[in-house]
Design an enzyme around this catalytic site. Sequence first.
Site, short mmCIF file in Angstrom:
data_model
loop_
_atom_site.label_atom_id
_atom_site.label_comp_id
_atom_site.label_asym_id
_atom_site.label_seq_id
_atom_site.Cartn_x
_atom_site.Cartn_y
_atom_site.Cartn_z
N GLN A 130 43.52 -8.86 22.24
CA GLN A 130 42.05 -8.68 22.67
C GLN A 130 41.69 -7.44 22.20
O GLN A 130 40.73 -6.87 22.77
CB GLN A 130 42.19 -8.73 24.42
CG GLN A 130 42.60 -10.17 24.95
CD GLN A 130 42.15 -10.36 26.37
OE1 GLN A 130 42.28 -9.17 27.25
NE2 GLN A 130 41.72 -11.37 26.84
N MET A 492 10.65 -27.67 23.95
CA MET A 492 9.90 -26.85 23.12
C MET A 492 10.43 -27.29 21.72
O MET A 492 9.56 -27.45 20.78
CB MET A 492 10.17 -25.39 23.15
CG MET A 492 9.41 -24.52 22.28
SD MET A 492 7.69 -24.82 22.56
CE MET A 492 7.40 -23.31 23.50
#
Lengths: 577, 173
Positions: A130, A492
Amino acid sequence: METLSKQVQEKKTTAAVKVSGAEAVLKCLLEEGADLAYGYPGGAIMPVYDEIYKYREKFHHVLTRHEQGAIHAAQGFARVTGKPGVVFATSGPGATNLVTGIADAQIDSTPLVCITGQVASHLLGSDAFQETDIIGISTPVTKWNYQITKASEIPEVMAKAFYIAKSGRPGPVLIDITKDAQFGELDFEYQKCEKIRSYRAIPKFDIEKIKEAAELINAAKKPLIVWGQGVIIGGAEEEFKSFIEKTDIPSASTVLGLSALETSHPLNVGMVGMHGNYAPNVLTNSCDVLIAIGMRFDDRVTGNLQTYAKQAKVIHFEIDPAEVDKNVETDVAVLGTVKQTLVEIMQYVKKSDHKIWMQEFDKLLQIEKDQVINDQLNPTKPGLTMGEVLGGINKETNGDAVIVSDVGQHQMFACRYADFIKTRSNVTSGGLGTMGFALPASIGAKMGVPNREVVAIIGDGGYQMTCNELGTILQTKAAVKIVVLNNSYLGMVRQWQELFFDKRYASTEMVSPDFVKLAGAYDIEAQRVSKREDLAEAIKTMMASKEAYFLEVIIEQEDNVFPMIPTGASVSDIRLS
Amino acid sequence: MEVIKNFTFSVYTENNVGILNRLSAIFLKRHINIESMSVSKSEIEHVHRFTFVVNISEVLARKVAGQLEKQIEVIRAFYHTQDEIIYNETALFKISTEHLNDEKLQKKFKFRRAHILTITESFFVIEASGTKENIDKMYRKLKPYGLLQFVRSGRIAITRPKMEISQLLAEIN
Ligand SMILES: Cc1ncc(C[n+]2csc(CCOP(=O)(O)OP(=O)(O)O)c2C)c(N)n1
């Protein structure tokens, strides 16, 4: 002198209190008056979360369902309060999940302090579990960032972070803290940051520029003001109003400037930009002096720069010197906070009257009303329109609500039609146009102004990007009103496909789950409306609720947002249909 | 059309980690190719100086300077045209020793600021410094001898006009 030495001694003992780096983070936040944060825990930030548990009486943490939700919530909070939003995330995937929100905050000048955990410093650069170089990743999208590897650095860096996030042109900062620095110990002492040698938050004020600007304004026959979010960020709403009223100049807003001036103000001539109002767009190319106040000539505002306000002298009131002449060449640049510069210029501007010029706006407004607005607000075709939903919300809220919109057609309808009577009432993702913004942002906004109604207007597409945050509503009971305008399309994009790609609707049709059931699963009261005769009552019920409420409105599928300035066209070539 | 010119940027910054990333990102975003770059301490304690050389228009140079200066840890960013600076670049040429006694070659590197740095059994190294053009010329002359290695430095520059950086720092402090 006994007491004095005693005081000194006492001070020393407080200063000498040893705390962990993790605890120092919380102490710093409380010193800055920040007692609310959004976030998501993980291995690399666990020491800080452990302190959050310890400080739970004084410090509130909202667990969202995704780090993107956390950062948008913090943005919503920051936009309605003006205070920096605080976000926590763990290293690696936690940190990278923040990036979209950071970029959004950077371009919309939203103050944020993001705190990410990082692997222990001896592991840095080793591709540890990580580990990501979040400093490298976030550099282009933060106002400032810093990696802390020693506990002792925490107070100074946190103080700087808050100062940078909120001063000058605000923005997001990111502090990455290695796990060993969170565990390490330090002598805690806090001093707020008030200056940084290399950073000039507010540029030097120049009275000569004020005088030059005033001269142009006084001589103008057809002046036009375009204001932006700078008026809101600078807390200059009153000064702005006094200025426009004295000079009697028609004023138009950018998307992010909306609500700085009440919608109904006689000098408010609407919104500029791609889907803005007809009159201010067209007349940008007729005015003799264009006065830009706290706005940055975004390309969605200017359209084609080659034909933008070429006839006008341009005055730019701006806090960020890098914005001056960046897109539009200015004749006079007035640097500083608009709160200061607008007060100063009041002494030099004359009381004026621009009635005849104002009539040109009225004429064009009438054209827009006849050809677009009336039809949008009071449609006669069977399908429901987004405009009438906004109209209905206005009726119930009297313009008093905070309107948080997502991105798409519904956003433009919200910006065009929502009535505002108070500042900081329009929260939307302007510069980045981040779908998924509205639901979490509305949660943060509600927490920022709990006494106000917060209404989120969202499309069926954007809603599904972050509807997991219904879980956050379930857990926090944030009483937001969610309105999904469902046209079964990524509206849109579909509009562009219709207009510019021969109606080839590639991957814009959207099948959605039963949204009412989904809200029900999260214990949120909900209803769906598809008939005009039910709309008003449904909105009334929603607004009457004291709790979170979900309303789905089935909208005409192929409705378009007009007016529109097609990309590359001039603002005066705005199309009405 | 905008005239493309050679600009040298001098950027004074706090001496902190990570600034290079921020500065280079500004050039990157606008697709500006950095011709050369150098970083070093400046005349002011704890203040570093970056020197970037780029070919762009004056309008763009002004915008880039604005963006550079906007970075929190940048104290000032200046840009200069060629005639406003006195500058230097250095190059090292590594050549096989078999050419060492070549008279023609010897003549070639006898320009004002070139000399032999080292000679070993197998190679020798010429160091030359001067303007970019000087070094380019030298390179063209030495290339036929088969350069074993060639390296050149970034530009360092002193400006003819005064830079009010010390004054500015005094003002801030
Ligand atoms: C994260 C993200 N991905 C893609 C886009 C591109 N985009 C802009 S508007 C839009 C459609 C939005 O559809 P919907 O949420 O249903 O709202 P509507 O336009 O129908 O009101 C898309 C895909 C975006 N702005 N943000």
